[in-house]
Design a protein around this motif. Structure first.
Motif, mmCIF file in Angstrom:
data_model
loop_
_atom_site.group_PDB
_atom_site.id
_atom_site.type_symbol
_atom_site.label_atom_id
_atom_site.label_comp_id
_atom_site.label_asym_id
_atom_site.label_seq_id
_atom_site.Cartn_x
_atom_site.Cartn_y
_atom_site.Cartn_z
ATOM 1 N N SER A 73 54.164 39.690 33.090
ATOM 2 C CA SER A 73 53.084 41.253 32.594
ATOM 3 C C SER A 73 51.773 41.421 32.248
ATOM 4 C CB SER A 73 54.118 41.659 31.053
ATOM 5 O OG SER A 73 54.036 40.965 30.225
ATOM 6 N N MET A 74 50.683 42.128 32.718
ATOM 7 C CA MET A 74 49.491 42.224 32.569
ATOM 8 C C MET A 74 48.984 43.162 31.195
ATOM 9 S SD MET A 74 47.053 42.680 35.777
ATOM 10 C CE MET A 74 45.236 41.844 35.969
ATOM 11 N N LEU A 75 48.051 42.803 30.637
ATOM 12 C CA LEU A 75 47.546 43.949 29.709
ATOM 13 C C LEU A 75 46.068 43.616 29.698
ATOM 14 C CD1 LEU A 75 47.651 44.944 26.784
ATOM 15 C CD2 LEU A 75 47.900 42.918 25.680
ATOM 16 N N ARG A 76 45.115 44.325 29.788
ATOM 17 C CA ARG A 76 44.014 44.943 29.780
ATOM 18 C C ARG A 76 43.422 45.011 27.965
ATOM 19 N NH1 ARG A 76 39.481 46.833 33.766
ATOM 20 N NH2 ARG A 76 41.250 46.933 34.738
ATOM 21 N N ASP A 77 42.402 43.943 27.613
ATOM 22 C CA ASP A 77 42.272 44.134 26.254
ATOM 23 C C ASP A 77 40.908 44.947 26.264
ATOM 24 O OD1 ASP A 77 40.845 44.964 23.556
ATOM 25 O OD2 ASP A 77 42.059 42.041 23.159
ATOM 26 N N LYS A 78 40.175 45.911 26.834
ATOM 27 C CA LYS A 78 38.305 46.714 26.926
ATOM 28 C C LYS A 78 38.028 45.725 26.033
ATOM 29 C CE LYS A 78 40.119 50.491 29.439
ATOM 30 N NZ LYS A 78 40.702 52.152 29.366
ATOM 31 N N ALA A 79 38.283 45.581 24.476
ATOM 32 C CA ALA A 79 37.216 45.490 23.506
ATOM 33 C C ALA A 79 36.854 43.964 23.416
ATOM 34 C CB ALA A 79 37.979 45.854 21.931
ATOM 35 N N LYS A 80 37.929 43.431 24.236
ATOM 36 C CA LYS A 80 37.339 41.187 23.927
ATOM 37 C C LYS A 80 36.767 41.255 25.779
ATOM 38 C CE LYS A 80 41.093 40.185 20.913
ATOM 39 N NZ LYS A 80 41.751 39.874 19.925
ATOM 40 N N ASN A 81 37.124 42.588 26.390
ATOM 41 C CA ASN A 81 36.580 42.177 27.915
ATOM 42 C C ASN A 81 36.999 40.400 28.162
ATOM 43 O OD1 ASN A 81 34.694 43.491 30.055
ATOM 44 N ND2 ASN A 81 33.231 42.173 29.413
ATOM 45 N N THR A 82 38.518 41.289 28.345
ATOM 46 C CA THR A 82 39.979 39.866 28.426
ATOM 47 C C THR A 82 41.068 40.789 29.148
ATOM 48 O OG1 THR A 82 39.041 38.421 26.676
ATOM 49 C CG2 THR A 82 41.131 37.893 27.859
ATOM 50 N N VAL A 83 41.636 39.992 30.065
ATOM 51 C CA VAL A 83 42.883 41.014 30.673
ATOM 52 C C VAL A 83 44.258 39.206 30.096
ATOM 53 C CG1 VAL A 83 44.076 40.686 32.692
ATOM 54 C CG2 VAL A 83 41.555 42.249 32.206
ATOM 55 N N TYR A 84 45.099 39.749 30.824
ATOM 56 C CA TYR A 84 46.062 38.720 29.918
ATOM 57 C C TYR A 84 46.713 38.459 30.700
ATOM 58 C CZ TYR A 84 44.176 38.553 25.578
ATOM 59 O OH TYR A 84 42.408 38.520 24.331
ATOM 60 N N LEU A 85 47.761 37.548 30.913
ATOM 61 C CA LEU A 85 49.377 37.558 32.462
ATOM 62 C C LEU A 85 49.892 36.575 31.313
ATOM 63 C CD1 LEU A 85 50.404 37.459 34.881
ATOM 64 C CD2 LEU A 85 49.163 35.548 35.467
ATOM 65 N N ASP A 86 51.405 38.069 30.778
ATOM 66 C CA ASP A 86 52.118 36.917 29.808
ATOM 67 C C ASP A 86 53.444 36.546 30.702
ATOM 68 O OD1 ASP A 86 50.724 39.875 27.004
ATOM 69 O OD2 ASP A 86 51.289 37.804 26.652
ATOM 70 N N MET A 87 53.872 35.739 30.555
ATOM 71 C CA MET A 87 54.753 34.832 31.668
ATOM 72 C C MET A 87 55.315 34.291 31.020
ATOM 73 S SD MET A 87 52.353 32.655 34.527
ATOM 74 C CE MET A 87 51.893 31.940 32.998
ATOM 75 N N ASN A 88 56.923 35.121 30.843
ATOM 76 C CA ASN A 88 58.054 34.777 30.620
ATOM 77 C C ASN A 88 59.021 34.113 30.892
ATOM 78 O OD1 ASN A 88 57.450 35.469 27.650
ATOM 79 N ND2 ASN A 88 57.410 37.044 28.435
ATOM 80 N N ASN A 89 59.766 32.986 30.161
ATOM 81 C CA ASN A 89 61.016 32.669 31.120
ATOM 82 C C ASN A 89 60.928 31.677 32.377
ATOM 83 O OD1 ASN A 89 64.180 31.448 32.248
ATOM 84 N ND2 ASN A 89 64.120 33.909 33.562
ATOM 85 N N LEU A 90 59.630 30.580 32.473
ATOM 86 C CA LEU A 90 58.969 29.818 33.519
ATOM 87 C C LEU A 90 59.820 29.235 34.158
ATOM 88 C CD1 LEU A 90 55.225 29.812 31.521
ATOM 89 C CD2 LEU A 90 56.039 31.191 34.342
ATOM 90 N N LYS A 91 60.293 29.292 35.782
ATOM 91 C CA LYS A 91 60.379 28.400 36.217
ATOM 92 C C LYS A 91 59.736 27.549 37.511
ATOM 93 C CE LYS A 91 63.083 32.488 37.380
ATOM 94 N NZ LYS A 91 64.478 33.046 38.401
ATOM 95 N N PRO A 92 60.433 26.225 37.901
ATOM 96 C CA PRO A 92 59.923 25.104 38.218
ATOM 97 C C PRO A 92 58.933 25.854 39.486
ATOM 98 C CG PRO A 92 61.557 24.244 37.701
ATOM 99 C CD PRO A 92 61.901 25.603 37.089
ATOM 100 N N ASP A 93 59.106 26.908 39.861
ATOM 101 C CA ASP A 93 58.888 27.615 40.986
ATOM 102 C C ASP A 93 57.255 28.385 40.696
ATOM 103 O OD1 ASP A 93 61.505 28.425 43.709
ATOM 104 O OD2 ASP A 93 60.477 26.815 42.656
ATOM 105 N N ASP A 94 57.200 28.769 39.552
ATOM 106 C CA ASP A 94 55.741 29.099 38.802
ATOM 107 C C ASP A 94 54.751 28.481 38.696
ATOM 108 O OD1 ASP A 94 58.084 30.756 37.274
ATOM 109 O OD2 ASP A 94 56.517 32.225 38.872
#
Length: 124
Positions: free
Chosen positions: A69-90
């Motif tokens: 999932s992706m989140l934009r934090d305008k106050a921090k001028n930052t975008v995040y990519l949250d990655m869960n249940n990671l697999k070797p193909d990632d």
């Protein structure tokens, strides 16, 4: 001019989680469409997910649906990519990219600004 710097990559075991950050500098990130891409070893760079100017989020990679999932934090001028249940193909190099105005796209040619990438390795 917008500059993007990714961070947060590393080595994680299968099933683990990571949060990648894409920090903008030089100007506000707000008028930019921001997307995440990745390049797996031996493969072409592929679009993962994008956040539009209106806050919409668009997924381009079926294999990560429900896990990333992706989140934009305008106050921090930052975008995040949250990655869960990671697999070797990632495993791969992860990049954020930006385009001034316009809509989202999973095509790397659409984007004007790129970060240098951060490496994610999923292995036991």
């Amino acid at each position: 001019q917008l500059r993007l710097v990714e961070s947060g990559g590393g080595l994680v075991q299968p099933g683990g989680s990571l949060r990648l950050s894409c920090e903008a500098s030089g100007t506000a990130m707000e008028p930019y469409v921001i997307a995440w891409f990745r390049r797996a070893p031996g493969k072409e760079r592929e679009g993962i997910i994008c956040t539009s100017l209106t806050g919409g989020v668009y997924n381009y990679l079926d294999s990560v649906t429900g896990r990333f999932s992706m989140l934009r934090d305008k106050a921090k001028n930052t975008v995040y990519l949250d990655m869960n249940n990671l697999k070797p193909d990632d495993t791969g190099a992860y990049f954020c990219a930006g385009r001034h105005y316009g809509g989202c796209s999973g095509d790397e040619r659409w984007y004007e600004v790129w970060g240098q990438g951060t490496q994610v390795s999923v292995s036991s």
